[in-house]
Design an enzyme around this catalytic site. Sequence first.
Site, PDB file in Angstrom:
ATOM      1  N   TYR A  31      -1.763  -0.572  10.912  1.00 12.10           N
ATOM      2  CA  TYR A  31      -2.016  -1.049   9.545  1.00 12.10           C
ATOM      3  C   TYR A  31      -0.842  -0.642   8.643  1.00 12.10           C
ATOM      4  CZ  TYR A  31      -3.831  -1.334   4.795  1.00 12.10           C
ATOM      5  OH  TYR A  31      -3.967  -1.616   3.457  1.00 12.10           O
ATOM      6  N   SER A  91       0.874  -1.182   0.000  1.00 15.56           N
ATOM      7  CA  SER A  91       0.000   0.000   0.000  1.00 15.56           C
ATOM      8  C   SER A  91       0.898   1.215   0.000  1.00 15.56           C
ATOM      9  CB  SER A  91      -0.863   0.011   1.273  1.00 15.56           C
ATOM     10  OG  SER A  91      -1.523   1.251   1.430  1.00 15.56           O
TER      11      SER A  91
END
Length: 230
Positions: free
Chosen positions: A150, A138
């Site tokens: 995350y 990501s």
Amino acid sequence: MSDRVLLITGASSGIGAATAHAAAEAGWRLVLAARSEARLEELVHELGGPDRALAVRCDVTSWPDQQAMAEAALRRFGRIDAAFANAGIGGSPGGFTGADPEHWRAMILTNVLGVGLTLRATLDALKTSKGHVLLTSSVAGRRTLAGSMYGASKWAVTAIGYNLREELRGSGVRVTLIEPGMVDTAFFDQPKPDALRPEDVAHIVIFALGQPDHVDLHELVVLPTPKAGA
Ligand SMILES: NC(=O)c1ccc[n+]([C@@H]2O[C@H](COP(=O)([O-])OP(=O)(O)OC[C@H]3O[C@@H](n4cnc5c(N)ncnc54)[C@H](OP(=O)(O)O)[C@@H]3O)[C@@H](O)[C@H]2O)c1
């Protein structure tokens, strides 16, 4: 039709499902892995039936599931030419001060251990085929995000990609990190109209898969075009 086989984890929705559709159009046979078996079976039907796609129930946090997934792929198709380790879950609010520790555990097991187990289960076959590994990291695995475990899990995926590439140097297996910004998927509770669409990321994956053997595409950061005034 090509004989090449692409295995996708997290294939039941979002980026994984969109990639399955785009890859089927590009001629790939598919191994579709996730926990939602009914959704995977629907996808198999949409993608041309059992000659073209195989559904495998797999919780990526489980080593026995991952081994069974790779074995099922080889039993059905005899080869794995590319593996897209894409399964992942998002974070929970609260940062390092207040987030739910049990959610951290599930997220790290899914996003980090799960990727490692997919590699461990498929790399022998990928070395045989001189294949291609793609990992969904990501942009959160490239930038600072306040309080984000995350983001830390995605930094770990980025690191796995870098370290795996070194391990595989000379093997003929290529490693590509896919690093999207926000994508409008079930990852979020609310629609994200200004985000990328899962099909946008799928096209990037197909672009990477379509490169000739001598082209080693290391990583692709892809973001929505900023709106005026943003
Ligand atoms: N959406 C974004 O903005 C964005 C941005 C950058 C990166 N990403 C990454 O993109 C990847 C795909 O996410 P998405 O946006 O497409 O979200 P999504 O629609 O929620 O898809 C997540 C996929 O992961 C699977 N999954 C989750 N936990 C699993 C487990 N334990 N075992 C097997 N499969 C599991 C889900 O299937 P089941 O529930 O059926 O198991 C589903 O197929 C994730 O790694 C995510 O971190 C997303």
